[in-house]
Structures are given as C-alpha cells and as structure tokens.
Design a protein around this motif. Sequence first.
Motif, PDB file in Angstrom:
ATOM      1  N   ASP A 133       0.654  -1.012   0.346  1.00 34.91           N
ATOM      2  CA  ASP A 133       0.295   0.030   0.318  1.00 34.91           C
ATOM      3  C   ASP A 133       1.257   1.087  -0.093  1.00 34.91           C
ATOM      4  O   ASP A 133       0.470   2.667  -0.560  1.00 34.91           O
ATOM      5  N   TYR A 147      -9.979  -0.197 -10.629  1.00 32.80           N
ATOM      6  CA  TYR A 147     -10.211   0.599  -9.028  1.00 32.80           C
ATOM      7  C   TYR A 147      -9.115   1.589  -8.509  1.00 32.80           C
ATOM      8  O   TYR A 147      -8.361   0.794  -8.266  1.00 32.80           O
ATOM      9  N   ASP A 156      -7.778   4.957  -6.346  1.00 34.05           N
ATOM     10  CA  ASP A 156      -8.092   5.674  -5.421  1.00 34.05           C
ATOM     11  C   ASP A 156      -7.483   7.355  -5.908  1.00 34.05           C
ATOM     12  O   ASP A 156      -8.706   7.905  -4.920  1.00 34.05           O
ATOM     13  N   ASP A 157      -7.269   7.133  -6.891  1.00 35.13           N
ATOM     14  CA  ASP A 157      -7.354   8.920  -7.475  1.00 35.13           C
ATOM     15  C   ASP A 157      -6.756   9.068  -8.436  1.00 35.13           C
ATOM     16  O   ASP A 157      -5.553   7.863  -9.387  1.00 35.13           O
ATOM     17  N   GLU A 173     -12.919   5.792 -10.707  1.00 36.98           N
ATOM     18  CA  GLU A 173     -12.061   6.599  -9.161  1.00 36.98           C
ATOM     19  C   GLU A 173     -12.747   6.032  -7.972  1.00 36.98           C
ATOM     20  O   GLU A 173     -14.495   6.500  -8.324  1.00 36.98           O
ATOM     21  N   VAL A 174     -12.587   5.791  -6.986  1.00 38.30           N
ATOM     22  CA  VAL A 174     -13.994   5.417  -6.284  1.00 38.30           C
ATOM     23  C   VAL A 174     -13.029   6.090  -5.187  1.00 38.30           C
ATOM     24  O   VAL A 174     -12.198   6.504  -5.238  1.00 38.30           O
ATOM     25  N   ALA A 175     -14.056   6.037  -3.852  1.00 37.61           N
ATOM     26  CA  ALA A 175     -13.573   6.881  -2.461  1.00 37.61           C
ATOM     27  C   ALA A 175     -12.236   6.116  -1.708  1.00 37.61           C
ATOM     28  O   ALA A 175     -11.468   6.368  -0.854  1.00 37.61           O
ATOM     29  N   ASN A 176     -12.641   4.768  -1.510  1.00 37.18           N
ATOM     30  CA  ASN A 176     -11.846   4.103  -0.809  1.00 37.18           C
ATOM     31  C   ASN A 176     -11.585   2.716  -1.498  1.00 37.18           C
ATOM     32  O   ASN A 176     -12.325   2.588  -1.886  1.00 37.18           O
ATOM     33  N   LEU A 177     -10.564   2.561  -1.226  1.00 31.47           N
ATOM     34  CA  LEU A 177     -10.121   1.315  -1.735  1.00 31.47           C
ATOM     35  C   LEU A 177      -9.821  -0.125  -0.198  1.00 31.47           C
ATOM     36  O   LEU A 177      -9.366   0.652   0.686  1.00 31.47           O
ATOM     37  N   GLY A 188      -6.806   0.758   2.463  1.00 30.83           N
ATOM     38  CA  GLY A 188      -5.723   1.761   2.172  1.00 30.83           C
ATOM     39  C   GLY A 188      -5.055   1.826   0.866  1.00 30.83           C
ATOM     40  O   GLY A 188      -3.629   2.815   0.712  1.00 30.83           O
ATOM     41  N   GLY A 241      -3.738   1.594  -3.764  1.00 29.88           N
ATOM     42  CA  GLY A 241      -4.495   2.790  -4.637  1.00 29.88           C
ATOM     43  C   GLY A 241      -5.115   2.134  -5.372  1.00 29.88           C
ATOM     44  O   GLY A 241      -5.526   2.739  -6.747  1.00 29.88           O
ATOM     45  N   GLU A 254      -7.173  -1.814  -7.391  1.00 27.98           N
ATOM     46  CA  GLU A 254      -7.932  -3.281  -7.236  1.00 27.98           C
ATOM     47  C   GLU A 254      -8.410  -3.865  -8.343  1.00 27.98           C
ATOM     48  O   GLU A 254      -9.137  -2.502  -8.999  1.00 27.98           O
TER      49      GLU A 254
END
Length: 125
Positions: A43, A78, A80-81, A107-111, A114, A116, A118
Amino acid sequence: MKDIVHTDNAPEAVGAYNQATITENLVFTAGQLPMTADGELLDDEPIDVQTEQALSNIKAVLEEAGSGMDNALKVTVYLDDIDSFDSMNETYSSFFDEEAPARSAVEVANLPKGVGVEIEAIAAR
C-alpha cells in the motif's frame, strides 16, 4: 454449475469470497489488491508497483483456472485517485498484447486496506 479456483501464487481470500469462480467457459476473478502471495501489502508503494502486483495476482489466478491474460475479456480497474491513471496504464499495458481486453477504470472514494488500486477480470477458458 460453479467451480472454485484457489492458488497459493496469489493472496488468500480472507472473507466470504474466493479468488475466482468458473462457470462453463468463463472465469470471474475477485478483485485483487497489491498484496503478495505471502500477504505483504504494498500500500505504500507507487501506483505502478501496486498495479504490477495486482495484475500478477490476476495472472496467477487465471492460470490456475486454465486461462491466462491473453484470454481476458473484460478488466475493471478501481483507483483511489484517477490522476494516477497514466502510471497505472503504463504498467497495465505491459501485461497485454495488442488484443487487450475491454476495460473500465474508475475512481472510487476508498479501497480495502488503503491501497491505491484494485483490479478484477473476466476471462475465457
């Protein structure tokens, strides 16, 4: 009919899911995180390193299922940014030839954990 796929060459499924399932001639992988088969979470690594590990996991699971990256039909990434798309894409491209699968990248809010990125895939078998 559904068959379950398991390989020691990718991280263990830790929850109510499997590394992949097979039905007829299709393989559906679970989302793969940037985690080694030994459970080391990457991560804190740059997105290209995370992408390489996640796709290496996909490759191992598909091969265990009697398929491979060249049989991938659809991949979902997916992030995170979304600003890390170019870096992800450069590494991603190295896993596929000129007949790359269809792909979505969102882009997703969270994976989980933590990370970056998936990645999941559907492949022919």
